[in-house]
Design a protein around this motif. Structure first.
Motif, mmCIF file in Angstrom:
data_model
loop_
_atom_site.group_PDB
_atom_site.id
_atom_site.type_symbol
_atom_site.label_atom_id
_atom_site.label_comp_id
_atom_site.label_asym_id
_atom_site.label_seq_id
_atom_site.Cartn_x
_atom_site.Cartn_y
_atom_site.Cartn_z
ATOM 1 N N ALA A 1 1.057 -1.024 -0.334
ATOM 2 C CA ALA A 1 -0.146 0.000 0.169
ATOM 3 C C ALA A 1 0.702 1.047 0.281
ATOM 4 N N ASP A 2 1.677 0.937 0.756
ATOM 5 C CA ASP A 2 3.395 2.412 0.490
ATOM 6 C C ASP A 2 3.365 2.403 -0.624
ATOM 7 N N VAL A 3 4.253 0.936 -1.408
ATOM 8 C CA VAL A 3 4.384 1.653 -2.626
ATOM 9 C C VAL A 3 3.241 2.420 -3.826
ATOM 10 N N LEU B 1 3.175 12.783 -3.559
ATOM 11 C CA LEU B 1 3.936 13.228 -2.363
ATOM 12 C C LEU B 1 2.491 13.919 -1.713
ATOM 13 N N ARG B 2 2.642 14.009 -0.103
ATOM 14 C CA ARG B 2 1.631 14.338 0.452
ATOM 15 C C ARG B 2 1.979 15.979 0.821
ATOM 16 N N SER B 3 2.660 16.275 -0.042
ATOM 17 C CA SER B 3 2.407 17.620 0.216
ATOM 18 C C SER B 3 1.874 18.709 -0.661
ATOM 19 N N LEU C 1 -1.637 9.648 -0.150
ATOM 20 C CA LEU C 1 -1.011 8.451 1.223
ATOM 21 C C LEU C 1 -2.254 7.255 1.046
ATOM 22 N N ASP C 2 -1.503 5.809 1.853
ATOM 23 C CA ASP C 2 -2.753 5.525 2.233
ATOM 24 C C ASP C 2 -3.155 5.924 3.414
ATOM 25 N N LEU C 3 -4.758 4.710 3.855
ATOM 26 C CA LEU C 3 -5.143 5.354 5.310
ATOM 27 C C LEU C 3 -4.501 3.698 6.261
ATOM 28 N N SER C 4 -3.690 4.424 7.311
ATOM 29 C CA SER C 4 -2.859 3.255 7.940
ATOM 30 C C SER C 4 -2.915 4.029 9.629
ATOM 31 N N ASP C 5 -3.265 5.254 9.307
ATOM 32 C CA ASP C 5 -3.699 5.359 11.195
ATOM 33 C C ASP C 5 -4.716 6.351 11.198
HETATM 34 MG MG LIG Z 1 1.797 4.666 4.944
#
Ligand SMILES: [Mg+2]
Length: 333
Positions: A91-93, A165-167, A228-232
């Motif tokens: 998922a991060d990839v 990116l997240r930015s 991003l992937d929803l991990s948190d």
């Molecule tokens: Mg992630």
């Protein structure tokens, strides 16, 4: 092992044949044949190192899970843990806009851990990698003190365009999600409450996340500005995009109502809302796109604007600051 057949609740899977009864070569001889290869795998595991054909830009990411912290054998089989740790990494990839190509796996375990658990775990790892077209490139085995079992996966991926990116979120963008919201956290709550029958799909998602891997590179091509992937949890992870991008993201509660409703029968309305806003381990993809540009299969759930005078970057729900913070590895101890 079917998910319904839970193991006895306990610190570690013992019984069966302990790992200590095989030497490393014998154990590898039982593990390596299970691992999938791909056309990109030039030299498979078994030599000093594997060789993988990849792109000019390679994505690299790693994630570690620890027995007793990240899973309980009472709730997850070895195969479930294999699926989960692979899914988290892949998922991060995908969330960078890339396509996963290979993983390396390290198992550090008490020598009393059962070989049956290890082989079940390897089966889960292999299934998850094969389903994603990802080669297992090898890894490492090491012994640990009593009761310790830890699995670390490093994933590599191809990046054929620019990383997302997240930015990069901009005022006027739409915030969109690909995949479910809150199911994995709902499943965890039901496992804790010994009530898995109330929502078996949520429990299955807690055990085995299903990140929409193909959607990551497709979103990049479609012009995703941040991802991003929803991990948190939606609030925490959405807040990360907002802060990295110096924008305000406003979630639309109407767009989340169906997600909350889907969990309300099993959990009650308040816990269902908590799961949707703050539930971790979902591994759906969250991204921003120029208005109107989110691809099919993505759902618009919010909007992006410039912070007002004196306002900080961050995430709001219907214009209001909310207090849920999502899972935090350190604060949740
Ligand atoms: Mg992630």
């Amino acid at each position: 092992m079917p998910n319904g057949q839970r193991l006895q609740r306990g610190p570690m899977m013992t019984g069966g044949t302990p790992l200590r009864s095989l030497d490393e070569d014998e154990l590898l001889g039982r593990i390596l044949p299970a691992f999938p290869g791909t056309d990109e795998l030039v030299v498979p595991p078994g030599d000093d190192a594997a060789v993988l054909r990849t792109s000019e830009r390679t994505i690299a990411t790693t994630d570690t899970v620890v027995l007793g912290r990240d899973w309980l054998d009472a709730w997850s089989s070895g195969a479930d843990i294999g699926h989960k740790v692979v899914a988290q990494n892949l998922a991060d990839v995908a969330a960078m806009g890339g396509r996963p190509t290979g993983v390396l796996v390290t198992l550090v375990a008490d020598p009393d851990l059962s070989i049956e658990w290890v082989l079940d775990h390897v089966r889960g790892l292999a299934e998850a990698c094969a389903a994603a077209g990802v080669a297992v490139l090898g890894g490492d085995l090491s012994s640990a003190p009593a009761g310790v079992v830890m699995v670390s996966v490093t994933a590599l991926g191809r990046l054929d365009g620019e990383p997302v990116l997240r930015s990069g979120a901009r005022a006027g963008d739409v915030l969109a999600v690909r995949g479910s919201l809150g199911l994995a956290d709902a499943g965890l709550r039901l496992l804790r409450a010994d009530a898995v029958g109330r929502h078996p799909v949520a429990v299955a998602r807690q055990r085995r996340p299903e990140p929409p891997l193909e959607a990551g590179p497709a979103a990049a091509v479609a012009g995703a500005t941040a991802m991003l992937d929803l991990s948190d949890g939606l609030l925490r992870d959405g807040g990360r995009i907002a802060r990295a991008s110096h924008v305000v993201i406003d979630l639309d509660p109407q767009a989340l109502a169906a997600d909350v409703d889907a969990l309300t029968d099993a959990l009650g309305a308040e816990a269902a809302l908590d799961c949707v806003l703050a539930g971790g381990e979902e591994h759906s993809l969250l991204a921003t796109f120029p208005a109107g540009a989110h691809p099919d299969g993505w759902r618009a759930i919010g909007s992006v604007r410039e912070p007002g005078e004196g306002e900080s970057a961050g995430i709001l729900v219907d214009g209001h600051v909310v207090t849920h913070t999502g899972w935090d590895h350190f604060r949740a101890t």
